[in-house]
Design a protein around this motif. Structure first.
Motif, short mmCIF file in Angstrom:
data_model
loop_
_atom_site.label_atom_id
_atom_site.label_comp_id
_atom_site.label_asym_id
_atom_site.label_seq_id
_atom_site.Cartn_x
_atom_site.Cartn_y
_atom_site.Cartn_z
N ASN A 498 0.70 -1.13 0.22
CA ASN A 498 -0.02 0.01 -0.02
C ASN A 498 0.75 1.24 -0.02
O ASN A 498 1.52 1.51 1.01
CB ASN A 498 -1.06 0.08 1.17
N LEU A 500 1.34 5.36 -0.76
CA LEU A 500 0.65 6.74 -0.89
C LEU A 500 1.26 7.79 -1.25
O LEU A 500 2.38 8.19 -0.72
CB LEU A 500 -0.12 7.08 0.59
N TYR A 557 -0.65 2.49 5.57
CA TYR A 557 0.28 2.21 4.42
C TYR A 557 1.67 1.98 4.50
O TYR A 557 2.27 2.14 5.72
CB TYR A 557 0.23 3.73 3.86
N LEU A 560 4.90 6.28 2.33
CA LEU A 560 4.42 7.57 2.15
C LEU A 560 5.47 8.28 1.23
O LEU A 560 6.57 8.19 1.59
CB LEU A 560 4.34 8.28 3.28
#
Length: 653
Positions: A498, A500, A557, A560
């Motif tokens: 995940n 971002l 997440y 980042l």
């Protein structure tokens, strides 16, 4: 723990460091070493250094008289910024980007001196803008109380959200689609409420996701096969989808194997942690609800929208919610509905509703769809599919017969951050002929990822040309390649899932990662105009004002990425509040890449030292002479349980 000095002289034999400039650079380097480590130098050492520098300088002047007196940029930055440490291209320190806290790992980091304390264990799942207690103060009509309601500035927490006891690194994709650690999302409510529907089961210390759903008891794959028989899901024409009221997002999870990228959303409600489960599985999801505000997406974003018994009252409020789906659907896009009232003649007894009620609901939905000029193309078994027109030529003509809804007068179709829904049709861009596609035709996936998007080709994105877009694509391929040299784990399968991108712009970072087994949620400022471009590339994203919290659970997440985010918001947001929000949504042992001006990067690093992050400043991919630098950081592993033990030990001592 502090990091050793990487290097004060990164290019001793650099052709640009000549004569007096070279000597001056060395003098600045020694001066910075003294400022950062005064205990290492005594009076004799200082005397020797002074003599060495003086001799070097005089020799340099004698050898290179008449040459440039310009001082090396890296040294100039070092002189201006206390204790700035330029790096080599590849990290030479042991900044550890690997994940350790899986099933067999019991490592516990020693406590560190920090400025920010840990929040209480009860806040381990804190979502600031969807706080249950705050939401009860708002109107319960149309679920308005479940929309975003963020805390005031004086209510913001200045502490670090803890992981629950026993937290472990999630399973790698694709195993994570079927299994997750119970300790990471310790909620059994759905295993009871949806036990017969195969949503989720508890299996010892794990959750298992059989892939079932209320309307697909045979599994999501079989259900998707049913849709594929009605509308092709394999020819690349459908790439972006939205699942409204997603449950644990099994529909989106299984579409990924067909190269369809789905944004799933559900409110934070009595079905505890639906979105949290989805993200734990490695599936894109966000907390959201259809109430009074527009969904946080631009117009013409999705190729397909889906509702499988999502409990949204599509026929109520003059069709307002279907009107919003129409806004975000691409011309020619599909809306798929299964569950009440579809196939009500077969299911009405099990749904515990009268035949008259269900029949009236279906007629109302059909009426709203016709008023939007949608065409019902299929209804087979439990599935019905409508198609949005490719342009509005006929639809504008028939407004003489169909009075409502009318077209919105001069709206901004992409405005969606705290923008109220309106009971009017968002007009599509004008076209010349009845067969033209409003807004321009998209290439099929994967060609559309790198083709110039229609919004840029048409000139509707101010200041961005087709040439700019193509250059941006090349630039981000280069940058991501560099990221993988300084963070080798970024190129390793299974370490990250995940991602971002906190200031996505044209989606270049996500596009450059498209061949990796990851997905990227691209965020664009609330007043930005490039999120439509992101979707036209076949990527997904959302609007986000980083002066507020994101609509997601903590620890959702793995990585980042923040490109110029702090420069963008330096006059609007408090830096420490943005960093605390980043810490909230980042997994333990997750990675942060911040690229910004060196002055901001140094300040950011000084704050993160009090947040249990290990960090290192790294040079720009073009070398040390660029003011833009990278801050690479790893969030330390710690849990609420360990924090409690530490505090108990401190009290006892």
């Amino acid at each position: 723990m502090p990091f050793p000095l990487l290097a004060l002289f990164t290019r001793e034999d650099d052709a640009r460091m000549a004569g007096g400039a070279s000597a001056a650079s060395q003098y600045y380097g020694v001066l910075k070493l003294y400022q950062c480590h005064p205990q290492r130098l005594n009076l004799m050492t200082l005397t020797l250094v002074a003599v060495f520098c003086s001799v070097s300088y005089l020799l340099g002047v004698w050898q290179h008289s008449g040459s440039s007196d310009a001082v090396d940029t890296t040294s100039a930055i070092s002189a201006a910024v206390p204790c700035y440490r330029p790096s080599t291209a590849v990290l030479t320190t042991d900044l550890d980007f690997t994940a350790h806290h899986s099933a067999d790992d019991s490592l516990v980091l020693a406590p560190a001196t920090r400025r920010f304390p840990a929040c209480s264990a009860e806040l381990s799942e804190y979502t600031p803008c969807e706080d249950v207690q705050r939401s009860l103060k708002f109107d319960r009509d149309r679920l308005i109380y479940r929309e975003r309601h963020c805390p005031a500035k004086n209510e913001l927490l200045k502490c670090l959200i803890p992981a629950p006891p026993g937290y472990r690194t999630p399973f790698s994709w694709p195993a994570s689609r079927e299994v997750a650690w119970f300790a990471n999302v310790p909620h059994k409510e759905l295993t009871v409420e949806k036990a017969v529907q195969n949503w989720i089961h508890v299996d010892g210390d794990k959750f298992r996701f059989p892939g079932g759903g209320t309307m697909f008891p045979n599994g999501a794959d079989a259900y998707i096969d049913d849709i594929d028989r009605l509308v092709s899901l394999s020819d690349g024409s459908i790439r972006t989808a939205i699942d409204t009221g997603c449950g644990v997002a099994s529909w989106g999870a299984y579409l990924l194997s067909r190269n369809i990228l789905t944004t799933s959303f559900a409110p934070r409600d009595s079905h505890e942690a639906q979105v949290q489960f989805a993200l734990e599985r490695g599936v894109p999801a966000i907390i959201g609800v259809m109430a009074s505000n527009r969904l946080p997406y631009p117009a013409r974003a999705f190729d397909m929208a889906h509702c499988s018994r999502c409990l949204i009252p599509w026929h109520q409020y003059d069709g307002l919610f279907l009107i919003e789906i129409d806004r975000i659907l691409r011309p020619g896009g599909y809306w798929i509905l299964s569950g009440p009232p579809i196939n009500w003649k077969r299911h009405w007894k099990g749904w515990e509703r009268s035949q008259e009620d269900l029949n009236a609901e279906q007629k109302s939905i059909e009426s709203v769809a016709r008023s939007l000029c949608w065409k019902k193309i299929k209804e087979s078994g439990d599935i019905a599919i409508w198609k949005k027109p490719t342009n509005h030529i006929h639809c504008k003509i028939n407004r003489k017969l169909i009075k409502l809804p009318q077209f919105c007068p001069a709206p901004n179709p992409d405005a969606a951050w705290y923008t109220k829904m309106e009971p009017c049709i968002t007009p599509l861009p004008d076209v010349a002929g009845i067969k033209d596609i409003a807004g321009g035709e998209l290439k099929r996936w994967p060609e559309r990822l790198t083709e110039v998007p229609p919004r840029i080709e048409s000139g509707s994105i101010a200041g961005v040309t087709a040439s700019d877009f193509l250059q941006d694509t090349v630039l981000w391929k280069k940058r991501v390649g560099y990221y993988k040299t300084v963070i080798p784990q970024l190129g390793q399968k299974g370490r990250y899932r995940n991602l971002l991108d906190m200031n996505a712009k044209l989606g270049g970072f996500a596009a450059a990662m498209a061949d990796d087994p990851v997905w990227v949620m691209n965020t664009v400022p609330a007043n930005g105009d490039t999120l439509g471009v992101v979707y036209e590339r076949g990527l997904i994203g959302t609007y986000q004002d980083w002066c507020e919290a994101m609509s997601t659970y903590p620890r959702t997440y793995d990585l980042l990425h923040a490109d110029s985010l702090f420069t963008l918001n330096r006059e609007r947001c408090e830096m420490e509040d943005m960093l605390l929000e980043m810490d909230r949504i980042l997994r333990p042992e997750g990675t942060v890449i911040i690229r910004d001006d060196v002055d901001l990067v140094v300040k950011i690093q000084s704050i993160t030292e009090g947040m249990r992050w290990e960090s290192q400043i790294v040079d720009h991919e073009d070398g040390p002479h660029r003011r833009e630098k990278l801050l690479l950081a790893v969030k330390s592993y710690w849990t609420a349980e360990e924090q409690s033990h530490e505090q108990s030990g401190t009290t006892a001592s």
